[in-house]
Design a protein around this motif. Structure first.
Motif, PDB file in Angstrom:
ATOM      1  N   PRO A 172       5.582  -3.472   2.887  1.00 44.13           N
ATOM      2  CA  PRO A 172       6.915  -4.032   3.121  1.00 44.13           C
ATOM      3  C   PRO A 172       7.610  -3.312   4.260  1.00 44.13           C
TER       4      PRO A 172
ATOM      5  N   LYS B 108       2.079  -4.030  -4.899  1.00 44.62           N
ATOM      6  CA  LYS B 108       2.888  -5.205  -4.595  1.00 44.62           C
ATOM      7  C   LYS B 108       2.000  -6.440  -4.652  1.00 44.62           C
TER       8      LYS B 108
ATOM      9  N   TYR C 281      -0.635 -14.686  -5.581  1.00 43.68           N
ATOM     10  CA  TYR C 281      -1.727 -13.718  -5.585  1.00 43.68           C
ATOM     11  C   TYR C 281      -1.985 -13.197  -6.998  1.00 43.68           C
TER      12      TYR C 281
ATOM     13  N   ALA D  34      -5.247 -10.135  -3.756  1.00 47.14           N
ATOM     14  CA  ALA D  34      -4.498  -9.232  -2.888  1.00 47.14           C
ATOM     15  C   ALA D  34      -5.470  -8.495  -1.987  1.00 47.14           C
TER      16      ALA D  34
ATOM     17  N   THR E 168      -3.223  -6.522   3.827  1.00 46.03           N
ATOM     18  CA  THR E 168      -1.867  -7.038   3.735  1.00 46.03           C
ATOM     19  C   THR E 168      -0.878  -5.947   4.121  1.00 46.03           C
TER      20      THR E 168
ATOM     21  N   HIS F 287       8.791 -14.826  -5.489  1.00 47.47           N
ATOM     22  CA  HIS F 287       9.135 -13.489  -4.999  1.00 47.47           C
ATOM     23  C   HIS F 287       8.062 -12.499  -5.444  1.00 47.47           C
ATOM     24  N   PRO F 288       7.904 -11.375  -4.741  1.00 45.42           N
ATOM     25  CA  PRO F 288       6.879 -10.412  -5.139  1.00 45.42           C
ATOM     26  C   PRO F 288       7.174  -9.799  -6.503  1.00 45.42           C
TER      27      PRO F 288
ATOM     28  N   LEU G 265       2.014 -10.393  -4.077  1.00 44.08           N
ATOM     29  CA  LEU G 265       2.778 -11.460  -3.436  1.00 44.08           C
ATOM     30  C   LEU G 265       2.699 -12.757  -4.246  1.00 44.08           C
TER      31      LEU G 265
END
Length: 343
Positions: free
Chosen positions: A132, A277, A282, A125, A129, A256-257, A279
């Motif tokens: 959201p 979070k 990851y 991660a 990034t 999905h995260p 992803l």
């Protein structure tokens, strides 16, 4: 005969390549290097690579050994990860060996080769990034430019809590012989028994071909709400939780995260809660044994005291002041990891 068989394997590999968003990331730009690498692989390794990419990492596969080459523009593992998983990947340091890859710790014993199985790697991660789209700019104090944990993505700093040492499911209740226990929750209701983990890693999933570990799909519950059923449908292959030197890592195997919180995801000495979070594809270090000594306990508004040696993971749904769900108990499906202190 053997030549045509190899050619068939190469054609199957080329059909599985990812589509890229830009020409410089396109598989066509990598074709000469990829075919040169395929020629260097033994027949058995070529077959293993076909199985790994066609199954999309649905089960643990063997290492695929490729020779190291000083003249290669891209290392073999970066080349295959770009071709089959992340077209925008650039450097080897963006990758992490998964715990079951023997190439990560030099398990092969031969410095002239390395593992290039694209499904033996996760992506770390990255701090850049983006958050959201439903997060708010005023959701908390700013974060240092450089994260304190390499390879973790620190998104949101939630509310500050006071130091509580009272815990309902403390690490001291965990018997010797396993390093953690897993509790699965749907909103405020725990479903099933505590699952003790003895191995160094464990899969937590609903649907995982050839999978072994903590299968959430087998846990019965009466009167599941529509929100819970939808969230359970997104767990899929779930995550891989592993105890590694210095801490605990989570690898998101689902589509999905996942959202994670633990006392060591924040800066040293902080009493707030950080929600991370992660992803799909990851990995992140979600608990650091070296940091936990001074964290005390958690007191989460609306939820009461929490075990300072624990990790909370929500499937597909985030929580905190930047989300519509303020507390993890509002999340449809989530996991509590109760850690035993390392000896």
């Amino acid at each position: 005969m053997f030549r045509s068989r190899r050619a068939g394997l190469v054609r199957r590999l080329w059909r599985q390549r990812c589509m890229a968003a830009s020409p410089e990331d396109s598989p066509g730009a990598l074709k000469p290097a990829a075919h040169a690498l395929f020629k260097k692989l033994k027949d058995e390794e070529l077959e293993l690579l076909v199985q790994a990419v066609e199954s999309q990492g649905a089960w643990e596969s063997s290492c695929i050994w490729a020779p190291r080459g000083a003249k290669q523009a891209l290392p073999p593992q970066v080349l295959l990860c770009r071709l089959y998983r992340w077209p925008d990947l650039r450097q080897p340091h963006e990758l992490k060996h998964l715990c079951y890859c023997t190439g990560g710790g030099g398990g092969c014993g031969d410095a002239a080769v390395l593992c290039c199985n694209p499904h033996h790697f996760s992506r770390l991660a990255a701090p850049e990034t983006p958050p959201p789209p439903y997060s708010k700019a005023s959701c908390g104090p700013s974060w240092p430019d450089k994260p304190q944990h390499p390879g973790t993505h620190l998104l949101e700093l939630s509310y500050s809590g006071r130091d509580w040492r009272d815990t309902s499911l403390s690490w001291s209740t965990v018997k010797d012989g396993y390093w953690c226990k897993l509790a699965y929750w749907e909103h405020r209701t725990r479903v099933g028994r505590l699952y003790a983990v003895h191995e160094a890693s464990v899969n937590i999933f609903c649907e995982l071909p050839r999978g072994s570990g903590f299968c959430l799909g087998q846990l019965p519950a009466a009167h599941r709400s529509r929100a819970v059923r939808r969230a359970r449908g997104k767990i899929g292959r779930g995550l891989l939780l592993s105890r590694e030197p210095g801490g605990v890592w989570a690898y998101n195997r689902s589509e999905h995260p996942i959202f994670v919180s633990s006392p060591t995801l924040g800066p040293p000495g902080a009493q707030g809660l950080t929600v991370l979070k992660v992803l799909p594809g990851y990995s992140a270090k979600v608990f650091d044994y070296a940091w936990v000594g001074g964290t005390g306990g958690w007191r989460l508004p609306g939820e009461g005291p929490c075990d300072p040696h624990s990790i909370r993971i929500s499937f597909a749904k985030g929580w905190g002041p930047c989300y519509s769900r303020q507390f993890i108990t509002s999340c449809p499906c989530w996991l509590e990891v109760l850690l035993n202190r390392p000896c």
